[in-house]
Design a protein around this motif. Structure first.
Motif, mmCIF file in Angstrom:
data_model
loop_
_atom_site.group_PDB
_atom_site.id
_atom_site.type_symbol
_atom_site.label_atom_id
_atom_site.label_comp_id
_atom_site.label_asym_id
_atom_site.label_seq_id
_atom_site.Cartn_x
_atom_site.Cartn_y
_atom_site.Cartn_z
ATOM 1 N N PRO A 130 53.397 -32.820 -66.801
ATOM 2 C CA PRO A 130 54.482 -33.425 -66.028
ATOM 3 C C PRO A 130 55.556 -32.413 -65.627
ATOM 4 O O PRO A 130 55.664 -31.339 -66.213
ATOM 5 C CB PRO A 130 55.059 -34.453 -66.989
ATOM 6 C CG PRO A 130 54.806 -33.875 -68.336
ATOM 7 C CD PRO A 130 53.490 -33.151 -68.232
ATOM 8 N N PRO A 175 57.264 -37.086 -70.355
ATOM 9 C CA PRO A 175 58.125 -37.518 -69.242
ATOM 10 C C PRO A 175 59.578 -37.610 -69.692
ATOM 11 O O PRO A 175 59.886 -37.679 -70.882
ATOM 12 C CB PRO A 175 57.562 -38.902 -68.876
ATOM 13 C CG PRO A 175 56.215 -38.972 -69.519
ATOM 14 C CD PRO A 175 56.277 -38.103 -70.728
ATOM 15 N N ARG A 214 57.059 -37.755 -62.108
ATOM 16 C CA ARG A 214 56.636 -36.794 -63.133
ATOM 17 C C ARG A 214 55.354 -36.088 -62.730
ATOM 18 O O ARG A 214 55.140 -34.932 -63.088
ATOM 19 C CB ARG A 214 56.418 -37.494 -64.470
ATOM 20 C CG ARG A 214 55.465 -38.673 -64.410
ATOM 21 C CD ARG A 214 55.010 -39.127 -65.767
ATOM 22 N NE ARG A 214 54.184 -38.126 -66.409
ATOM 23 C CZ ARG A 214 53.355 -38.393 -67.425
ATOM 24 N NH1 ARG A 214 53.273 -39.613 -67.903
ATOM 25 N NH2 ARG A 214 52.643 -37.435 -67.970
#
Length: 365
Positions: A130, A175, A214
């Motif tokens: 991410p 995230p 993300r």
């Protein structure tokens, strides 16, 4: 013979025919060239043993400059426009670094390292996953822009905003939380504010964040083969370094590409010579402006249960002597050392001396 594969014998015959035609053509241009040796003897008209060839002029061999061109990656942005973008964002990087230093209360360096054009698919697949992938809108430009903040520098900045220490922070592979997204918005808003100032001499732009993702592969703002300009900024925070990428699709600024020239654009951060008229005009415009003036009295640490039990009239003790000068800041920038007191019944401070270099104070804190 069309549609069939040539045999080895047929290929050799074709090569022999081509070599024979080359010999005939060279002989027809003058027998002297064919009969002359490859290297002229010392002392002849060519002088000093310089090789003679049909492409030689005055004893010097003419060499053609060949430049490779990749049709899969056409250069749609001109060299002059790329140079203008580089100079423009060099000044932006310095302004953004100063703003980050104040926000994070430590010295931050921002340097433009890469300005290149590539396809959108190449840019997407070069990013981490991410990551902090911001979809931007820049009115009145068409389409969207991309601001990518690499996690290797994003999490240390979040740590500083949350009161972290001077030590480096390991990059987290996860995230962002809702609280972290709120903190990141302060960084992106600062980036967009300085970017707006950088583009003022080209055109007035209004930047806004449309979406934060993300996974960069979930957003496709242009076709994969579309040309984009990628500007990479290296951010150095304490002992950590990371990259912030700004991606501008060519179709976004295609209509205003003519403004990105040295004749129609003034370098961002350039300064004209001040005149008495300009000084008077600026002084008049800022004379009645309001600025935030803050004085830091002291620091103190208390426990959570003590904080919850605080009542009106309670006293919080600090370790700072009364005679120690206090730090006064203007718009968040350290400016003066002052002493507390009263004036005509009001709480007041008396300025002792100005602070020459605010960055030293920020670094100490």
């Amino acid at each position: 013979m069309s549609g069939e594969v040539l045999s080895q014998e047929e290929v050799e015959k074709l090569l022999n025919i081509m070599s024979g035609s080359d010999k005939k053509s060279s002989a027809g241009k003058g027998g002297a060239a064919a009969a002359s040796p490859a290297v002229a003897p010392r002392g002849d008209s060519l002088g000093g043993g310089i090789a003679a060839s049909p492409s030689s002029v005055g004893g010097w061999t003419r060499q053609e400059k060949v430049t490779s061109y990749d049709f899969k990656r056409p250069d749609r942005v001109g060299k002059e426009q790329m140079k203008t973008l580089q100079t423009l964002h060099d000044g932006f990087g310095r302004k953004f670094a100063a703003g980050l230093s104040v926000m994070l209360r430590t010295v931050v360096e921002v340097k433009l390292t890469v300005v290149e054009q590539m396809t959108y698919s190449e840019f997407i697949f070069s990013l981490d996953n991410p990551t902090c992938f911001n979809l931007l809108r820049a009115d009145p430009l068409e389409g969207n822009l991309i601001l990518d903040i690499n996690p290797s520098i994003l999490y240390p900045m979040i740590d500083r905003l949350l009161g972290g220490g001077r030590e480096g922070t390991l990059m987290a592979r996860r995230p962002l939380t809702e609280i972290e997204l709120r903190l990141v918005s302060r960084i992106t808003n600062l980036f967009l504010r300085e970017l707006k100032h950088a583009w003022e001499n080209v055109m007035a732009l209004e930047f806004s964040v449309v979406q934060v993702e993300r996974n960069p592969q979930l957003i496709q703002i242009v076709p994969p083969s579309e040309v984009v300009v990628v500007l990479s900024f290296e951010v150095a925070l304490i002992e950590v370094r990371g990259i912030i990428n700004l991606c501008i699709p060519y179709n976004s600024f295609e209509r205003v590409a003519g403004k990105l020239t040295t004749n129609a654009w003034t370098s961002y951060g350039g300064r004209k010579q001040a005149t008495p008229q300009s000084i008077a005009k600026i002084s008049k415009s800022i004379r009645n402006m309001h600025v935030e003036f803050k004085v830091k009295l002291a620091d103190a640490k208390i426990k959570t249960h003590e904080l919850l039990n605080l009542r009106v009239g309670d006293i919080i003790c600090t370790q700072k002597p009364v005679a120690t000068p206090l730090l006064a800041s203007v718009e968040g920038i350290p400016k003066y050392w002052v002493r507390p007191g009263t004036y005509k019944g009001y709480s007041a401070v008396q300025i002792d001396e100005p602070i020459a270099d605010p960055t030293d104070i920020i670094a100490q804190e």
